[in-house]
Design an enzyme around this catalytic site. Sequence first.
Site, PDB file in Angstrom:
ATOM      1  N   GLY A 174       0.824  -1.323   0.078  1.00 42.53           N
ATOM      2  CA  GLY A 174       0.050  -0.092   0.004  1.00 42.53           C
ATOM      3  C   GLY A 174       0.888   1.304   0.070  1.00 42.53           C
ATOM      4  O   GLY A 174       0.285   2.241   0.505  1.00 42.53           O
TER       5      GLY A 174
ATOM      6  N   LEU B 144      -4.023  -6.721  -7.397  1.00 46.08           N
ATOM      7  CA  LEU B 144      -3.669  -7.944  -8.143  1.00 46.08           C
ATOM      8  C   LEU B 144      -4.667  -8.745  -8.558  1.00 46.08           C
ATOM      9  O   LEU B 144      -4.359  -9.913  -9.203  1.00 46.08           O
ATOM     10  CB  LEU B 144      -2.539  -8.842  -7.387  1.00 46.08           C
TER      11      LEU B 144
ATOM     12  N   HIS C  73       1.465   0.194 -13.547  1.00 41.90           N
ATOM     13  CA  HIS C  73       2.325  -0.792 -13.724  1.00 41.90           C
ATOM     14  C   HIS C  73       3.896  -0.588 -13.432  1.00 41.90           C
ATOM     15  O   HIS C  73       4.145   0.434 -14.140  1.00 41.90           O
ATOM     16  CB  HIS C  73       1.890  -1.482 -15.040  1.00 41.90           C
TER      17      HIS C  73
ATOM     18  N   ASP D  83      -3.462  -5.089 -18.907  1.00 39.29           N
ATOM     19  CA  ASP D  83      -2.189  -4.239 -19.139  1.00 39.29           C
ATOM     20  C   ASP D  83      -2.212  -3.534 -20.475  1.00 39.29           C
ATOM     21  O   ASP D  83      -1.089  -3.046 -20.842  1.00 39.29           O
ATOM     22  CB  ASP D  83      -1.054  -4.975 -19.092  1.00 39.29           C
TER      23      ASP D  83
ATOM     24  N   GLU E  57       7.079   6.023  -8.812  1.00 37.33           N
ATOM     25  CA  GLU E  57       5.498   6.085  -8.687  1.00 37.33           C
ATOM     26  C   GLU E  57       5.205   7.172  -7.546  1.00 37.33           C
ATOM     27  O   GLU E  57       4.257   7.810  -7.683  1.00 37.33           O
ATOM     28  CB  GLU E  57       5.147   4.668  -8.050  1.00 37.33           C
TER      29      GLU E  57
HETATM   30  C1  GAR Z   1       3.668  -1.199  -7.216  1.00 37.71           C
HETATM   31  O1  GAR Z   1       4.884  -0.888  -7.851  1.00 37.71           O
HETATM   32  C2  GAR Z   1       2.554  -1.318  -8.314  1.00 37.71           C
HETATM   33  O2  GAR Z   1       2.946  -0.788  -9.653  1.00 37.71           O
HETATM   34  C3  GAR Z   1       2.465  -2.883  -8.817  1.00 37.71           C
HETATM   35  O3  GAR Z   1       2.595  -3.375  -7.631  1.00 37.71           O
HETATM   36  C4  GAR Z   1       3.454  -2.514  -6.751  1.00 37.71           C
HETATM   37  C5  GAR Z   1       2.306  -2.287  -5.337  1.00 37.71           C
HETATM   38  O4  GAR Z   1       2.969  -1.557  -4.362  1.00 37.71           O
HETATM   39  N1  GAR Z   1       1.325  -3.080  -9.476  1.00 37.71           N
HETATM   40  C6  GAR Z   1       1.395  -3.926 -10.228  1.00 37.71           C
HETATM   41  O5  GAR Z   1       2.482  -4.917 -10.620  1.00 37.71           O
HETATM   42  C7  GAR Z   1       0.142  -4.288 -11.196  1.00 37.71           C
HETATM   43  N2  GAR Z   1       0.457  -5.069 -12.270  1.00 37.71           N
HETATM   44  P1  GAR Z   1       2.531  -1.076  -3.336  1.00 37.71           P
HETATM   45  O6  GAR Z   1       1.370  -1.964  -2.563  1.00 37.71           O
HETATM   46  O7  GAR Z   1       3.492  -0.773  -2.065  1.00 37.71           O
HETATM   47  O8  GAR Z   1       1.722   0.520  -3.768  1.00 37.71           O
END
Ligand code: GAR
Length: 197
Positions: free
Chosen positions: A19, A93, A112, A153, A182
């Site tokens: 998160g 996910l 992504h 995607d 991000e």
């Molecule tokens: C993030 O890096 C996001 O880009 C990725 O999961 C991570 C979640 O981190 N998303 C994917 O891979 C979607 N296919 P977080 O829970 O710390 O935000």
Amino acid sequence: MTMVRDMNKRIAVFASGNGSNAENLIKYFKESSHGAEVVLAVCNRPDAPVIEKAKRLGVETCIMTRADINDRDLMLGVLEQHSVDIVVLAGFLLMVPPFLIERYRDRIVNIHPSLLPKYGGKGMYGANVHKAVVEAGETETGITIHFVSENYDEGRIIFQARTAVDPSDTPADVERKIHQLERQHYAQIIRDTLIGL
Ligand code: GAR
């Protein structure tokens, strides 16, 4: 005060894990001039750290199983109950059901952790992506912010940002770089694209 709140767009964040993105978004949109607020965090895992993070920041949380999320009346009912305008996926996910994409067409976005179309599709999430990038000997990677469409995607790309991958980088190093990108961009791009400020 009331007027500002009424004009704010209402965001639901969907997350499954740690998160960090959800936390950044909640904090960013607490600033009233950013034109939106995160009103709900939806999570499919009762033990995910994102739940505590959202609660600590005063955001209502809703734990929903895969079956709940795929239940049209239940899912759309939860979003309607919170008058949600925008759905933001942040490390979510599960597959997003088509009825949700249809209802929030052009108002549902995902981030992504690669430069799509590279390293997208089934099984490509979080650490798996960074491992694949390092194993392939890529010299750069990045993030992709895109609208969510029925094809995983493959929705229209809104924004990409790049970062170098050094030969000595481990997947954990790449992950750190990606989280930094991000943090730097996701909320800002949502604001520019969907809030219309
Ligand atoms: C993030 O890096 C996001 O880009 C990725 O999961 C991570 C979640 O981190 N998303 C994917 O891979 C979607 N296919 P977080 O829970 O710390 O935000």
